[in-house]
Design an enzyme around this catalytic site. Structure first.
Site, PDB file in Angstrom:
ATOM      1  N   SER A  31     -16.289  32.724  -1.507  1.00 34.95           N
ATOM      2  CA  SER A  31     -16.552  32.094  -0.222  1.00 34.95           C
ATOM      3  C   SER A  31     -18.009  32.308   0.206  1.00 34.95           C
ATOM      4  O   SER A  31     -18.926  31.904  -0.509  1.00 34.95           O
ATOM      5  CB  SER A  31     -15.555  32.620   0.815  1.00 34.95           C
ATOM      6  OG  SER A  31     -15.507  31.800   1.937  1.00 34.95           O
TER       7      SER A  31
ATOM      8  N   ASP B  99      -8.580  24.155  -3.072  1.00 31.21           N
ATOM      9  CA  ASP B  99      -9.342  24.589  -1.901  1.00 31.21           C
ATOM     10  C   ASP B  99     -10.036  23.393  -1.258  1.00 31.21           C
ATOM     11  O   ASP B  99     -10.570  22.526  -1.952  1.00 31.21           O
ATOM     12  CB  ASP B  99     -10.374  25.635  -2.326  1.00 31.21           C
ATOM     13  CG  ASP B  99     -11.201  26.163  -1.165  1.00 31.21           C
ATOM     14  OD1 ASP B  99     -10.704  26.152  -0.022  1.00 31.21           O
ATOM     15  OD2 ASP B  99     -12.346  26.593  -1.408  1.00 31.21           O
TER      16      ASP B  99
ATOM     17  N   HIS C  39      -8.396  28.579  -2.257  1.00 29.89           N
ATOM     18  CA  HIS C  39      -9.655  29.291  -2.028  1.00 29.89           C
ATOM     19  C   HIS C  39      -9.653  30.673  -2.669  1.00 29.89           C
ATOM     20  O   HIS C  39     -10.678  31.130  -3.165  1.00 29.89           O
ATOM     21  CB  HIS C  39      -9.858  29.417  -0.517  1.00 29.89           C
ATOM     22  CG  HIS C  39     -11.207  29.867  -0.094  1.00 29.89           C
ATOM     23  ND1 HIS C  39     -12.349  29.117  -0.289  1.00 29.89           N
ATOM     24  CD2 HIS C  39     -11.614  30.992   0.543  1.00 29.89           C
ATOM     25  CE1 HIS C  39     -13.389  29.762   0.212  1.00 29.89           C
ATOM     26  NE2 HIS C  39     -12.971  30.903   0.714  1.00 29.89           N
TER      27      HIS C  39
END
Length: 552
Positions: free
Chosen positions: A274, A466, A527
């Protein structure tokens, strides 16, 4: 843990301010990025003072933003950071080891001549100390391996970063060491430990559940709460940009490997997901900038990262509108509106890239997040997994984060780890907002990657479900990156990824690699790839750490 979306839709008065005098440009090279970061470290003093510097062009941008976010002005006024959470430092007697950076800085290597005499380890370390204690595995039951927890202290700036180290389950004397970083910015890496890739997880009964696919099966792993005021870390001040955090990471690793030299000779890797797509290029560049070091950095791994915003934001509309391998979740009119907004978004990001100014980068973040992420977010679907709805908005869509917070707030857990804060939160949204309002969100840290590729291998991997840092954008920026191996990398073919154990021949992903650059698309994963695809993730990580895709 990940890109925290609660502040994606905030309005900002700083979206429209004129550049300050002497604004540094973020162009090429680590030194220029460090200079640019210095120019955005001072927060706005007052909303009114900032508004007074507005230019006519900036006023037009601000008026446009107010149409998009009607309460933007009021939100901007409430931006300024709150007081840090209470903390109480434990006496030195509570720790098994204390390493003073000043002692390391004072170490010299004598040469044959005075000119050849040099410091043993580079870097300004005299303000830093490292505290460590052995964690009794029987008290917490997360794993049976040797563990250490503690703090890196920046005494001059009242900063205290918490870490938790787990030795490899296999061969700790020879297995590599990995530093794991979650994103946010402002989310604790202990969620990575207890939710994704660590040796144990927390169930609804707040019990430890063994993870057979932990990354410390074949590597020792350090989980770090950073920047300050995240997780168990704390400070009287704050850090609001990635570059400022980089020096803390270098100091932590230098002092840790000095105290525990049995891990210093092994290969070392930095991994994260991320917003770690911002962190890792900067942190690796900081380490490599010190020629005399005790950190044996061999590679970096970024999972579903935010690294190049200019390219990443181009792919939100395709991902939401059925072009990323999953059915569309937006209407044709919503998709068209995103198409219409993209040119302005890209122009604003490019302006941020060219100027490096907080006054350019903040409006780019606000406008693009509203125009390109907002339509998806308003559907109520999970931004971290396009396959389903957000199940728990209070815990970033995952109830497990609530279980983890309850566990890490237990007095006996905090005491066993030596935690010095009054409470634990999985994400600190003040930090998230602080980074955004200081212009860090859209900074072009991907421009550090070409120099990294000249020295070490880089792996970019992405779960295909994601939305927030989707695989289309990550594939896109790796192919757009200007570096000496670009043509060969873009011509490289994909190969299937299957488990090395060979008991299942069905591919779990695909990989392309050329030179020091590798990209992986992981199927049926959102994710957090290690959460959704536990066995495949430890498979490709072990193979990566063993050098399978490294350039010859």
């Amino acid at each position: 843990m990940r890109i925290a979306t609660s502040t994606l839709l905030v309005g900002a008065a700083s979206a429209a301010f004129a550049p300050q005098d002497g604004t540094q440009r973020v162009l090429n090279g680590f030194d220029s990025i460090k200079s640019a970061a210095h120019s955005i470290q001072k927060p706005l003093q007052t909303f009114e003072e900032a508004m007074a510097s507005m230019t006519s062009e900036a006023k037009a941008n601000w008026d446009h933003l107010k149409l998009l976010v009607p309460d933007a002005e009021e939100q901007a006024k409430t931006f300024f950071p709150k007081k840090p959470k209470p903390a109480s430092r434990k006496p030195d007697s509570a720790w098994d080891h204390i390493v003073k950076g000043a002692d390391i800085q004072a170490m010299w290597v004598e040469g044959a001549t005075p000119e050849e005499t040099h410091r043993k380890i580079d870097g300004k370390l005299d303000n830093y100390n490292l505290r460590a204690r052995s964690v009794d595995p029987s008290k917490l039951g997360v794993d049976t391996v040797k563990q250490y927890s503690g703090y890196l202290d920046d005494e001059a700036n009242d900063k205290h970063l918490f870490y938790w180290f787990f030795e490899s389950r296999n061969d700790p004397k020879n297995d590599p060491v990995v530093l794991w970083l979650n994103g946010g910015p402002g989310c604790s890496s202990l969620t990575g430990l207890l939710f994704e890739l660590g040796p144990g997880a927390i169930n609804a009964k707040i019990e430890i559940v063994h993870n057979p696919y932990a990354w410390n099966n074949n590597a020792s792993v350090i989980f770090l709460d950073q920047p300050v005021n995240v997780g168990y870390s704390y400070s009287g001040g704050s850090v609001s940009n990635t570059v400022a955090a980089g020096k803390d990471i270098y100091a932590l690793l230098t002092l840790f490997f000095h105290q525990f030299p049995e891990y210093a000779k092994q290969d070392f890797h930095i991994a994260g997901e991320s917003y770690a797509g911002h962190y890792i290029p900067v942190f690796a560049s900081e380490i490599l900038s010190h020629k005399k070091r005790n950190i044996n950095l061999k590679s970096v791994l970024i999972g579903n990262g935010l690294t190049d915003g200019l390219t990443q934001y181009e792919y939100y509309r395709p991902m939401a509108c059925g072009e990323g391998g999953w059915k569309a979740v937006l209407s044709e009119s919503e998709c068209q509106a995103m198409d219409n907004a993209l040119p302005r978004c890209q122009s604003m990001i490019q302006n941020c890239y060219d100027s490096g100014s907080v006054w350019s980068c903040v409006p780019a973040s606000i406008y693009c997040n509203n125009a390109m992420i907002g339509p998806y977010q308003r559907t109520g679907r999970n931004v971290y997994d396009i396959r389903g709805p957000c199940k728990d908005s209070g815990n970033l869509c995952y109830p497990e984060l609530g279980y983890i917070s309850e566990y890490l707030n237990r007095r006996e857990v905090m005491e066993a780890l030596g935690a010095e804060v009054s409470s634990y939160d999985s994400c600190n949204f003040d930090i998230n907002r602080n980074f955004l309002f200081q212009g860090d969100w859209m900074q072009p840290y991907h421009r550090l990657v070409p120099e990294l590729l000249n020295q070490i291998p880089v792996l970019i991997y992405a779960g295909d479900a994601d939305f927030i840092c989707n695989w289309l954008g990550n594939q896109g920026w790796t192919e757009a990156l200007e570096w000496k191996g670009k043509k060969d990398y873009n011509r490289a073919d994909y190969s299937p990824l299957t488990l090395a154990s060979a008991h299942d021949v069905k591919p779990y992903g695909k990989v392309k690699s050329s030179g020091n650059f590798t990209f992986m698309k992981i199927f049926e994963a959102g994710h957090m790839v290690p959460y959704d695809q536990a066995e495949p993730s430890v498979d490709f990580v072990n193979r990566w750490l063993a050098g399978e895709w490294f350039a010859a």
